[in-house]
Each structure stands twice: as structure tokens, then as C-alpha cells.
Design a protein around this motif. Structure first.
Motif, PDB file in Angstrom:
ATOM      1  N   SER A   1      23.855   8.824 -12.935  1.00 30.55           N
ATOM      2  CA  SER A   1      25.214   8.774 -12.226  1.00 30.55           C
ATOM      3  C   SER A   1      25.617   7.331 -12.266  1.00 30.55           C
ATOM      4  N   ASP A   2      24.967   6.079 -12.080  1.00 28.08           N
ATOM      5  CA  ASP A   2      25.350   4.821 -11.867  1.00 28.08           C
ATOM      6  C   ASP A   2      25.304   4.369 -13.566  1.00 28.08           C
ATOM      7  N   ARG A   3      26.759   3.692 -13.683  1.00 30.62           N
ATOM      8  CA  ARG A   3      26.838   3.378 -15.288  1.00 30.62           C
ATOM      9  C   ARG A   3      25.973   2.105 -15.563  1.00 30.62           C
ATOM     10  N   ASP A   4      26.095   1.299 -14.693  1.00 30.92           N
ATOM     11  CA  ASP A   4      25.377   0.096 -14.961  1.00 30.92           C
ATOM     12  C   ASP A   4      23.558   0.341 -15.446  1.00 30.92           C
ATOM     13  N   ASP A   5      23.170   0.943 -14.017  1.00 31.72           N
ATOM     14  CA  ASP A   5      21.757   1.284 -14.263  1.00 31.72           C
ATOM     15  C   ASP A   5      21.561   2.026 -15.624  1.00 31.72           C
ATOM     16  N   THR A   6      22.390   2.937 -15.948  1.00 42.17           N
ATOM     17  CA  THR A   6      22.128   3.682 -16.964  1.00 42.17           C
ATOM     18  C   THR A   6      22.273   3.066 -18.298  1.00 42.17           C
ATOM     19  N   ALA A   7      23.086   1.950 -18.589  1.00 40.14           N
ATOM     20  CA  ALA A   7      23.295   1.149 -19.460  1.00 40.14           C
ATOM     21  C   ALA A   7      22.050   0.330 -19.675  1.00 40.14           C
ATOM     22  N   ILE A   8      21.583  -0.121 -18.571  1.00 41.13           N
ATOM     23  CA  ILE A   8      20.502  -1.106 -18.661  1.00 41.13           C
ATOM     24  C   ILE A   8      19.141  -0.224 -18.996  1.00 41.13           C
ATOM     25  N   SER A   9      18.938   0.870 -18.574  1.00 46.82           N
ATOM     26  CA  SER A   9      17.758   1.495 -18.753  1.00 46.82           C
ATOM     27  C   SER A   9      17.747   1.830 -20.232  1.00 46.82           C
ATOM     28  N   THR A  10      18.972   2.311 -20.716  1.00 43.53           N
ATOM     29  CA  THR A  10      19.049   2.809 -22.070  1.00 43.53           C
ATOM     30  C   THR A  10      18.655   1.606 -22.952  1.00 43.53           C
ATOM     31  N   ALA A  11      19.217   0.539 -22.689  1.00 45.42           N
ATOM     32  CA  ALA A  11      19.035  -0.650 -23.638  1.00 45.42           C
ATOM     33  C   ALA A  11      17.511  -1.105 -23.608  1.00 45.42           C
ATOM     34  N   ILE A  12      17.061  -0.770 -22.543  1.00 48.76           N
ATOM     35  CA  ILE A  12      15.682  -1.248 -22.489  1.00 48.76           C
ATOM     36  C   ILE A  12      14.643  -0.547 -23.196  1.00 48.76           C
ATOM     37  N   VAL A  13      15.164   0.968 -23.194  1.00 49.40           N
ATOM     38  CA  VAL A  13      14.140   2.112 -23.896  1.00 49.40           C
ATOM     39  C   VAL A  13      14.528   1.717 -25.485  1.00 49.40           C
ATOM     40  N   VAL A  14      15.570   1.408 -25.963  1.00 45.96           N
ATOM     41  CA  VAL A  14      15.941   1.270 -27.156  1.00 45.96           C
ATOM     42  C   VAL A  14      15.304  -0.077 -27.799  1.00 45.96           C
ATOM     43  N   LEU A  15      15.509  -1.070 -26.846  1.00 47.62           N
ATOM     44  CA  LEU A  15      14.762  -2.324 -27.354  1.00 47.62           C
ATOM     45  C   LEU A  15      13.138  -2.244 -27.477  1.00 47.62           C
ATOM     46  N   ALA A  16      12.576  -1.629 -26.448  1.00 45.19           N
ATOM     47  CA  ALA A  16      11.333  -1.419 -26.558  1.00 45.19           C
ATOM     48  C   ALA A  16      10.945  -0.739 -27.611  1.00 45.19           C
ATOM     49  N   HIS A  17      11.621   0.377 -28.065  1.00 44.50           N
ATOM     50  CA  HIS A  17      11.246   0.974 -29.166  1.00 44.50           C
ATOM     51  C   HIS A  17      11.307   0.360 -30.648  1.00 44.50           C
ATOM     52  N   SER A  18      12.273  -0.479 -30.426  1.00 41.10           N
ATOM     53  CA  SER A  18      12.267  -1.374 -31.602  1.00 41.10           C
ATOM     54  C   SER A  18      11.278  -2.265 -31.984  1.00 41.10           C
ATOM     55  N   MET A  19      10.505  -2.638 -30.863  1.00 42.64           N
ATOM     56  CA  MET A  19       9.503  -3.492 -30.808  1.00 42.64           C
ATOM     57  C   MET A  19       8.264  -2.638 -30.927  1.00 42.64           C
ATOM     58  N   GLU A  20       8.161  -1.458 -31.086  1.00 44.15           N
ATOM     59  CA  GLU A  20       7.190  -0.404 -30.886  1.00 44.15           C
ATOM     60  C   GLU A  20       6.412  -0.630 -29.549  1.00 44.15           C
ATOM     61  N   LEU A  21       7.001  -0.466 -28.788  1.00 40.31           N
ATOM     62  CA  LEU A  21       6.406  -0.609 -27.083  1.00 40.31           C
ATOM     63  C   LEU A  21       6.540   0.899 -26.615  1.00 40.31           C
ATOM     64  N   LYS A  22       5.735   1.165 -25.943  1.00 45.72           N
ATOM     65  CA  LYS A  22       5.811   2.285 -25.334  1.00 45.72           C
ATOM     66  C   LYS A  22       6.657   2.142 -24.047  1.00 45.72           C
ATOM     67  N   VAL A  23       7.501   3.128 -23.283  1.00 47.57           N
ATOM     68  CA  VAL A  23       8.251   2.680 -22.230  1.00 47.57           C
ATOM     69  C   VAL A  23       7.718   3.977 -21.234  1.00 47.57           C
TER      70      VAL A  23
END
Ligand code: C2E
Ligand code: MG
Ligand code: MG
Length: 581
Positions: free
Chosen positions: A505-527
Motif C-alpha cells: 500500500s505505501d508507495r515509497d516502501d513499495t518503490a524502495i523494495s522493488t528497487a532493492i530486489v531489482v538491484l540485488a538481482h542485477s548483481m546476482e545476489l539473493k534477496v
């Protein structure tokens, strides 16, 4: 200056002797002496006011002199110049009085010849030099006994004296005296990570900055380690002390350039005031110390004025501190385990080991209530080590029961992470328990790794080489620049509960979580998403292709037996297909 002539002042009214002595000194021994002659005591005194001589030959019978008093008078004027007394009579009594009055030697005029005179002069000078040296080393010894060798500040003893004097002065004047007790925040970390050499230089710089923050009349002392005390004389009210404390905090927190390092430290200050907070030194120190602990408890980098309510809190803390020290010995720590679930299969892949303290009186104490104290007191090192051992024993006992390939994560405190022998400790524990390194995962927090990037990378690489998993905990709460992540050889990124909390529901939290997952995957890290409590959160994380979740939604942290049951039962997360994208 061995070859320089010895400068002699002769105070003598008998011209026959003057001639005689000149002949001895300037005749054959030409060049070895430089002789000046005056007739009266007063002239002699005027002479030594202007010029320094190496030795004074002083007649005891002068027109304006009065025997022994003459010696004293001349000595007052030139206390460090040796005096040789010349008299008409061979009188033992007089000789000993002359020596007691400060003369170095005593010569009877009729017995003077070249060798007695020369020997007397040289001995007088040499003896005098030895006495001076002795005095100087005594002065040095006194200084050392009362000063700290590193910072040159008064030490604890001198501080006690000065505080005592200050209290007496306060009593006379009716004004107040303030005592500031200052402890550096995070000094130990700097000392441990960068070495004592840097630590010492930092302490010296701190001492210099403290000196310029107070008046000349105030005393700054090094109380011990990274503790300093400051006595503020004759202040009008507590506001004056607060003003100084504020100034000190500001001055201390400016960056330090030491060798190639730019260092930052802050301070916590406790203040007690005479006579309100205590009538004697011990009380004032104790109360300033208590107030300092309060300042630490308030987040450091601040000052606190002592007040009565602090006493109770302080003794509470002391009791807790003592019993915490015993907690490890007495086997009062308990490991809980919280499962981590794969979002593709719904299966448990790992657990996080979380410590609890089974306190004999307080019951089960959660880590947030004792970890900060454990960190401050260093007990955390034992706790973390205990946890690593316990986790490894647990892995082994699961293996025996046929539960294999469960990754157990253990949290490492900053202190533990910065221990020089961390890798050896981990290796030893793995060896002793015969556990495969890939079954163990070490969690370090983001704040930790950001503290000293270079050494962090080294430590992480060493751990990685051993084959253990590394995960970055509480990600998003620190100030990591994401680009640094690439440099750390980590395997897992844990998204902090704070962000998971607000999704979807919270837009900021959602945006941040999304960014972290995408970034982590781009670096081949598990989230791994932490603190997952709702099915909506699971669904959203699944849609992001987040790898794993950990949270009350699937299970709270459980005691050893219960988690073993859960693992045996192969409990799974129910995953609705519709959530897959
Ligand atoms: P952490 O490492 O981030 O651990 C996760 C914390 O979140 C745990 O709190 C866990 O119980 C809690 N948690 C898990 N799922 C949920 C959820 O769905 N909702 C909510 N509200 N909370 C959830 P816990 O066990 O109280 O531990 C707190 C912190 O204490 C840990 O945070 C960790 O930083 C520290 N800690 C715990 N055990 C140890 C240890 O053995 N050594 C060290 N150095 N630190 C430890
Ligand atoms: Mg953790
Ligand atoms: Mg965490």
C-alpha cells in the motif's frame, strides 16, 4: 664548552689577595679563567644581575657584608651559581655554617695555592652541576608522577588535587565548581581497527582541542583510556557548564586528519556541580560519571547534567551488566530459530538464529533489551561466539536426524566483525563441530560494512574464501551507496522490515523494495525480505521474484525443539499460483 674559560667573579676588598689570586688564575693557567673583580657585596650583586658567571669567590669580611648573611644574599641573587667562601681563619665551625648557608666550598686565605684553588673551583662547579641535574630529574619525576605521558595533561592524581583546591576556593567565594566527565564515543573501534598508534595520535589531538575549549584557570585531565575530566572554576550557574559542554562537543566532532586517515569521533559528557550534587570529590566524580552514561544512553554525542533520578537507572544498569556477564557462563542464553522460505517452492531453505536471554528473575529477555549493553561492555563477543557454536551444533544434530542442507544464519555484531581473529574463530568453530561451511551464513549489518570499506572488503573476502555464506542485514536502513555493494563479496541481501512493512500500500516502501530486489538481482545476489506478516506482502514479493521471505506470516522464531519438529514435518508455504507473473 670544555675549552671556554671559566668565568669567575671575585668579591674581595683586600687588594693583596686580589693580586695574589689573579696571578694564580691568570698567570700560568692563562686562558683557562676569566676573572672579574669587585670590592663590595652590592657591586657583586649588581654584577651577577647583568652577567652570568660560573663561580663566585666570596670574601667573608667585606665592608658592606656581614659574614654568613652575605652568602645568603649572593645566593638569592644567583641561586644556581656555586659560591666558594674565602676567610682569614681556619675555623671548622664557620666552615660548616658557610656550607650550610649554601656555599660549595670554604678556603682559608693563607692556605690557598694554585692547586687547592683550581681544584676547589672545578669541584664546586661540578658539584653544583650534579645538584642541578638531580633537581631537574626530581622536577621531571614530579611532573611525570602528576601528568599523563601521552597527552601531557594532568593525570588522575593531579586532577584530584586540583578539584580539591577548586572546592575549597568555591567555599570561600560562594561560587560554583563544575565537573565534566567526558568519554569518547567509538574510540575503541578506531583503536581496534586502525591500531594503537593512530589511537594515541587521536587522543593527543583530542587533548589539544580540549585545551583550547576552556579557560586557562580550568583543569583538563586524562582520567584514563579515552576518559577526560574537566574542572570549571567559579561558574555562576549550570548554564555556564552547559555552554562549555556544547562548545567541547562541537570542537571534538570536527574531523581529524591523522596520517592518511580522516577520522570522526564524538564525545558523551556528564556534568556534576558543586555543591549541589555532592560535597566531596568522590561524589562529584561518581555523579558526573553516571550522567555521562546517561548521555551515552541518549544516543551519544551529547551532554547530560546529573539529576537524582539517574541514580536508580544507573544501579539498574550495573545489576544488568553484572548479570549479563554471567549469562553466558551460567548457560542462560537460548537460541531461537526463524525459518526462511523459498518463494518459488514454498520450502524452508534456512533459518536465522536469534538470541534470547532466559533471565532467572526477568524471564525471557528479547535481544533488543540487552544487545546494546552487551555491545557497550564487550560481552557481545562471547554472545556471538556462543551463538556460532550453538548454531553449528544444531546443524550437526539436524544432519544426524536426516535434516540436511539447512542454512543457518548467525548475526555478527560490529565488535565481533572487527575482531582481528574473526576468521580463525569461525574456522575453529566449523572444524570443532565438523560442519560444512556452506551450512553457515554470517549476517552483518549495513552500517557495519560502511564503516571502513577497505578492511571490510578484506574481512569479507577472507570469510568468503572459507566457503561460508555472507548476508547483508537490515538493508536500506544505513547509508550505503549502492555502488559499494559491488565490492562486497556477499551472497544475500536482506530487505529491512521497515520497507516490507509498507508494501504494497505505501508507495515509497513499495518503490524502495522493488528497487532493492531489482538491484540485488542485477548483481546476482539473493534477496530475503524480512518481517513479512501479511499475505499481500507475500504476493507482492512473489511478483517481484524476491527469492525468500522471513517473518511472522510463516513462523515466529522458535526454540530448538519446535523448529526441529517444523523441519521434520516439512512445513511449506502455501503459494497461490495466481501470484506468479
Ligand atoms: P535482525 O537480525 O534483523 O533479526 C530479525 C528480527 O526481526 C528478529 O528480532 C525477529 O524476531 C524479528 N522479526 C522477524 N519476523 C518478524 C515479523 O514478521 N514482524 C516483526 N515485527 N518482527 C519480526 P529479534 O529476535 O528480537 O532480534 C532483534 C535483533 O537483535 C536482530 O535483528 C539482530 O540485529 C539482533 N540479534 C539477535 N540475535 C543476535 C545475536 O546472536 N548476535 C547479535 N550480534 N545480534 C543479534
Ligand atoms: Mg539478522
Ligand atoms: Mg534484519
Amino acid at each position: 664548552m670544555l675549552n671556554e674559560p671559566i668565568k669567575i667573579l671575585l668579591v674581595e676588598d683586600d687588594l693583596f689577595y686580589e693580586d695574589y689570586l689573579s696571578e694564580i688564575l691568570l698567570g700560568e693557567a692563562k686562558g683557562s679563567y676569566e676573572l672579574s673583580h669587585v670590592v663590595r657585596v652590592q657591586e657583586g650583586i649588581k654584577y651577577i644581575e647583568k652577567d652570568k658567571v660560573d663561580v663566585i669567590l666570596l670574601d667573608m669580611n667585606l665592608p658592606d657584608g656581614n659574614g654568613l648573611d652575605t652568602i645568603c644574599e649572593v645566593q638569592r641573587q644567583a641561586p644556581s651559581t656555586p659560591i666558594i667562601v674565602l676567610t682569614e681563619y681556619d675555623d671548622n665551625e664557620l666552615a660548616s655554617q658557610a656550607l650550610q648557608s649554601g656555599a660549595q666550598d670554604y678556603l682559608v686565605k693563607d692556605h690557598i695555592d694554585r692547586s687547592t684553588l683550581e681544584r676547589s673551583i672545578r669541584y664546586a662547579i661540578e658539584r653544583n652541576r650534579l645538584i642541578e641535574q638531580l633537581e631537574q630529574s626530581k622536577r621531571l619525576e614530579r611532573h611525570l608522577a602528576y601528568h599523563d605521558a601521552l597527552t601531557k595533561l594532568p593525570n588522575r592524581h593531579l586532577f584530584h588535587d586540583r578539584l580539591q583546591q577548586a572546592l575549597a576556593q568555591s567555599q570561600r567565594s560562594g561560587k560554583l565548581t563544575a565537573l565534566l566527565f567526558l568519554d569518547l564515543d567509538g574510540f575503541k573501534r578506531i583503536n581496534d581497527t586502525l591500531g594503537h598508534g593512530i589511537g594515541d595520535k587521536l587522543l593527543k589531538s583530542v587533548a589539544k582541542r580540549l585545551k583550547i575549549s576552556v579557560r586557562q584557570v580550568d583543569t583538563i585531565a586524562r582520567f584514563g583510556g579515552d576518559e577526560f575530566t574537566i574542572v570549571l572554576l567559579e561558574i555562576n550557574d549550570a548554564q555556564d557548564a552547559k555552554k562549555v559542554a556544547r562548545k567541547i562537543l562541537k570542537v571534538i566532532s570536527r574531523p581529524y586528519k591523522i596520517d592518511d586517515h580522516e577520522l570522526f569521533v564524538t564525545a558523551s559528557i556528564g556534568i556534576s556541580i558543586y555543591p549541589g550534587d555532592g560535597a566531596d570529590i568522590e561524589n562529584l566524580i561518581r555523579k558526573a560519571d553516571i550522567a555521562m552514561y546517561r548521555a551515552k544512553g541518549q544516543g551519544k554525542d551529547n551532554y547530560q547534567l546529573y539529576n537524582l533520578s539517574m541514580d536508580a537507572k544507573f544501579s539498574e544498569r550495573l545489576t544488568l551488566e553484572n548479570s549479563l556477564r554471567k549469562a553466558v557462563e551460567n548457560n542462560e542464553l537460548v537460541a531461537y530459530y526463524q525459518p526462511q522460505v523459498d518463494l518459488r517452492t514454498g520450502r524452508i531453505t534456512g533459518v536465522e538464529a536469534l538470541v534470547r536471554w532466559q533471565h532467572p528473575k526477568l524471564g525471557l529477555v528479547p535481544p533488543d533489551n540487552f544487545i546494546p549493553l552487551a555491545e557497550e561492555t564487550g560481552v557481545i563477543l562471547e554472545i556471538d561466539e556462543w551463538m556460532m557454536k550453538t548454531a553449528c551444533q544444531q546443524i550437526k544434530s539436524w544432519e544426524k536426524e536426516g535434516i540436511a542442507n539447512i542454512r543457518v544464519a548467525v548475526n555478527l555484531s560490529t565488535r565481533q566483525f572487527r575482531q582481528k581473529n574473526l576468521t580463525e574463530t569461525v574456522a575453529q568453530i566449523l572444524k570443532d563441530s565438523a560442519v560444512q561451511p556452506e551450512n553457515l551464513c554470517l549476517e552483518i549489518t549495513e552500517n557495519e560494512v560502511m564503516q571502513n570499506i577497505e578492511t571490510t572488503v578484506e574481512i569479507l573476502q577472507a570469510l568468503k574464501k572459507m566457503g561460508v555464506f555472507l548476508s547483508l542485514d537490515d538493508f536500506g536502513t544505513g547509508y550505503s551507496s549502492l555502488s559499494y555493494l559491488k565490492r562486497f563479496p556477499i551472497d544475500i541481501l536482506k530487505v529491512d522490515r521497515a520497507f516490507v512493512n509498507g508494501i504494497p500500500s505505501d508507495r515509497d516502501d513499495t518503490a524502495i523494495s522493488t528497487a532493492i530486489v531489482v538491484l540485488a538481482h542485477s548483481m546476482e545476489l539473493k534477496v530475503i525480505a524480512e518481517g513479512v506478516e501479511e499475505s499481500e506482502q507475500v504476493a507482492f514479493l512473489q511478483s517481484l521474484q524476491c527469492d525468500e521471505i522471513q517473518g511472522f506470516y510463516f513462523s515466529r522464531p522458535l526454540e530448538g525443539e519446535k523448529i526441529t519438529e517444523m523441519l521434520k514435518s516439512k512445513k511449506q508455504l502455501f503459494l497461490a499460483d495466481s501470484f506468479h507473473k
